[in-house]
Design an enzyme around this catalytic site. Structure first.
Site, mmCIF file in Angstrom:
data_model
loop_
_atom_site.group_PDB
_atom_site.id
_atom_site.type_symbol
_atom_site.label_atom_id
_atom_site.label_comp_id
_atom_site.label_asym_id
_atom_site.label_seq_id
_atom_site.Cartn_x
_atom_site.Cartn_y
_atom_site.Cartn_z
ATOM 1 N N ARG A 159 1.106 5.550 10.575
ATOM 2 C CA ARG A 159 -0.661 5.808 10.220
ATOM 3 C C ARG A 159 -0.145 7.162 10.112
ATOM 4 N NH1 ARG A 159 -1.352 3.615 16.621
ATOM 5 N NH2 ARG A 159 -2.888 2.050 16.183
ATOM 6 N N ASP A 186 -1.956 9.511 1.614
ATOM 7 C CA ASP A 186 -2.579 9.284 3.110
ATOM 8 C C ASP A 186 -3.302 10.386 3.809
ATOM 9 O OD1 ASP A 186 -2.243 6.754 5.451
ATOM 10 O OD2 ASP A 186 -1.742 8.524 6.218
ATOM 11 N N ARG A 206 -15.835 -4.016 5.784
ATOM 12 C CA ARG A 206 -14.039 -4.587 6.310
ATOM 13 C C ARG A 206 -13.241 -3.495 5.968
ATOM 14 N NH1 ARG A 206 -9.532 -4.610 2.491
ATOM 15 N NH2 ARG A 206 -7.739 -6.316 3.437
ATOM 16 N N ASP A 233 -10.356 -1.763 5.084
ATOM 17 C CA ASP A 233 -9.023 -1.404 4.149
ATOM 18 C C ASP A 233 -8.067 -0.794 5.392
ATOM 19 O OD1 ASP A 233 -7.583 -2.237 2.080
ATOM 20 O OD2 ASP A 233 -6.986 -0.379 2.178
ATOM 21 N N HIS A 239 -3.758 1.779 9.838
ATOM 22 C CA HIS A 239 -2.567 3.156 9.118
ATOM 23 C C HIS A 239 -3.546 3.822 10.243
ATOM 24 C CE1 HIS A 239 0.274 0.399 7.440
ATOM 25 N NE2 HIS A 239 -0.880 -0.789 6.512
ATOM 26 N N GLU A 241 -9.120 -3.607 8.739
ATOM 27 C CA GLU A 241 -8.018 -4.864 8.210
ATOM 28 C C GLU A 241 -6.720 -4.424 9.122
ATOM 29 O OE1 GLU A 241 -5.213 -5.798 4.623
ATOM 30 O OE2 GLU A 241 -6.102 -4.074 4.843
#
Length: 494
Positions: free
Chosen positions: A165, A174, A202, A204, A208, A241
């Site tokens: 994450r 990130d 949705r 994505d 993460h 997701e």
């Protein structure tokens, strides 16, 4: 520490039950992913095909400006440069027009949104003219600076939740979703799409991102825009997701309190069954007994844009348009079965897993070409226009919430069941014919098999099935037939 946990729980509770309604128009079910289609083409498809055939929604490709990559691969859409609505699919005006036109015919729009990360190194120029310097984590089009990102590190161990994450997925910069400025920018982006009339998202790479950060973002979103036909107080449908095949540090159960998840186990399992690795008779308890999330938390699919290319989860067991008989059978089962919220894949053909959509000049996306039998050409597969699939969307709409009844199997790979007294399906995945008298649960009469043909006035272009006064019918599916499935319903009665 206790206070922090309590605040997280409160945030989760605030979001609970808000994000699970698909916001579909009444009497419709079934979403289609029009992967890499242009906004103008989607608008026309809503009006000309999806609306008239009972589809409930469209998942569209990412709407925000992305990095322009050499050879224009499909995955450049997943490398954000800014939140400007400018992509190869069209600009903001075209997007807004599409949403309005689709909503007007009862077809909702769900946007694939990316806010786990920004573009990786090399993504210096965007589809909307913005520039960026990913190496220094500078994206002036938002703007984001290095202050808005997690420290640079790679994900090497999926058993380490912190790494999954807080580090970079394949070099993608990130974002820190715990940063209040990042939250503001993400909420601003999503709220703008809500203003334009979308029904949901949705998310994505949700796996993460920290669930607590997502809870804050989701909880801040506006209600849906009532000008587009949504009920007052409606919230965006959220599909996250989260690839969870078991055996990793992160579980889908950490996300199902926030919204639905993409149930990749469904894709993997249905592929194994219809490829013959598991028997159809075992489908009798299809659902949570197979390790799936709860039905209202599961977006289900046969394949998606990732795993049809060997990315994501499922590997060689995933069924795609390249094995059409089994693919149509699996799709028919998904649409006939009440479990989950089904999403149909609509692909472009590919031989290289990086290959982007068909273009007119190597850059500009080409429009699909429609044939007289509803199928597509010009490099587009359009599974949603296959009769065996769109007629099963109508089947699902017809049977509504009626329960599975009259289950039958031959102890192997032949099964049938009814949905109450409104619909009946049979499948043959054995290498010998299915030829049996089966209980359909339907009223007496002659019905059109909507797999081999369609009802046209008072006649049928395919097989017909005669149901007796006792509800039974002689069902025949030859092992060598093009389609290993048969389906009838009360709206296909002749």
């Amino acid at each position: 520490m206790f206070l922090a946990k309590s605040l997280v729980c409160l945030a989760l509770l605030a979001v609970a039950n808000a994000q699970f309604d698909t916001n579909y128009a009444s009497g419709r079910s079934g979403m289609v992913h029009l992967f890499e289609w242009k906004w103008d083409d989607i608008a026309a498809e809503c009006e000309n095909f999806l609306g008239p055939n009972g589809f409930a929604g469209v998942q569209v490709s990412p709407v925000n400006e992305n990095a322009v990559k050499d050879s224009r691969p499909w995955w450049e859409r997943y490398q954000p440069i800014s939140y400007k609505l400018e992509t190869r699919s069209g600009n903001e005006q075209q997007f807004a027009s599409m949403v309005k036109r689709c909503n007007a015919v009862g077809v909702r729009i769900y946007v694939d949104v990316i806010f786990n990360h920004m573009a990786a190194d090399g993504g210096t120029y965007g589809t909307g003219g913005s520039t960026a310097s990913p190496s220094s984590k500078s994206y002036p089009g938002v703007p984001y600076s290095s202050l808005d990102f997690n420290p640079t590190c790679a994900i090497n161990n999926y058993n380490d939740a912190n790494q999954v994450r807080n580090c970079e997925l394949v070099g993608l910069r990130d974002l820190n979703q715990g940063n209040s400025y990042v939250q503001d920018k993400v909420v601003e982006f999503l709220d703008h799409l809500i203003d334009l009339g979308v029904a949901g998202f949705r998310v994505d790479a949700a796996k993460h991102m920290w669930p607590a950060d997502l809870a804050v973002i989701y909880g801040r979103l506006k209600n849906l825009n009532t000008d587009h036909g949504f009920a007052s107080g409606s919230k965006a449908y959220i599909v996250q997701e989260v690839i969870d095949m078991g055996g990793e540090a992160i579980s889908k159960s950490e996300y199902t309190g926030l919204g639905a998840i993409t149930e990749f186990r469904h894709s993997d399992s249905i592929g194994k069954v219809f490829r013959g690795k598991d028997q159809l008779q075992y489908l009798t308890n299809w659902g949570t007994a197979w390790g799936f999330a709860a039905s209202d938390r599961s977006l289900v699919f046969v394949d998606n844009h990732d795993n049809q290319r060997g990315h994501g989860a499922g590997g060689a067991d995933v069924l795609t348009y390249k094995v059409p008989k089994q693919y149509k059978m699996a799709s028919a089962f998904m649409l006939a079965h009440p479990f989950g919220t089904p999403r149909v894949m609509s692909s472009f053909s590919f031989s290289d897993t990086d290959q982007g959509p068909p273009t007119t000049d190597g850059h500009n996306i080409a429009s699909p070409v429609f044939n007289s039998d509803n199928s597509c050409s010009g490099g587009w597969v359009c599974e949603h226009r296959w009769r065996q699939i769109y007629n099963m969307v109508a089947f699902r709409n017809t049977v509504g919430s009626d329960a599975i009844q009259n289950w039958w199997d031959n102890g192997s790979n032949q099964i049938s069941f009814s949905r109450g007294s409104r619909g009946f399906v049979a499948f043959n995945n054995d290498n010998y014919d299915l030829n049996s008298s089966l209980q359909t649960g339907l009223p007496a009469g002659t019905y059109c098999d909507v797999i081999s043909g369609s009802k046209s006035g008072s006649s049928c272009t395919g097989k017909t099935v005669s149901v007796g006064s006792d509800g039974r019918a002689s069902i025949y599916i030859g092992s060598s037939e093009d389609d290993g499935v048969l389906a009838i319903h009360v709206n296909a009665k002749l």
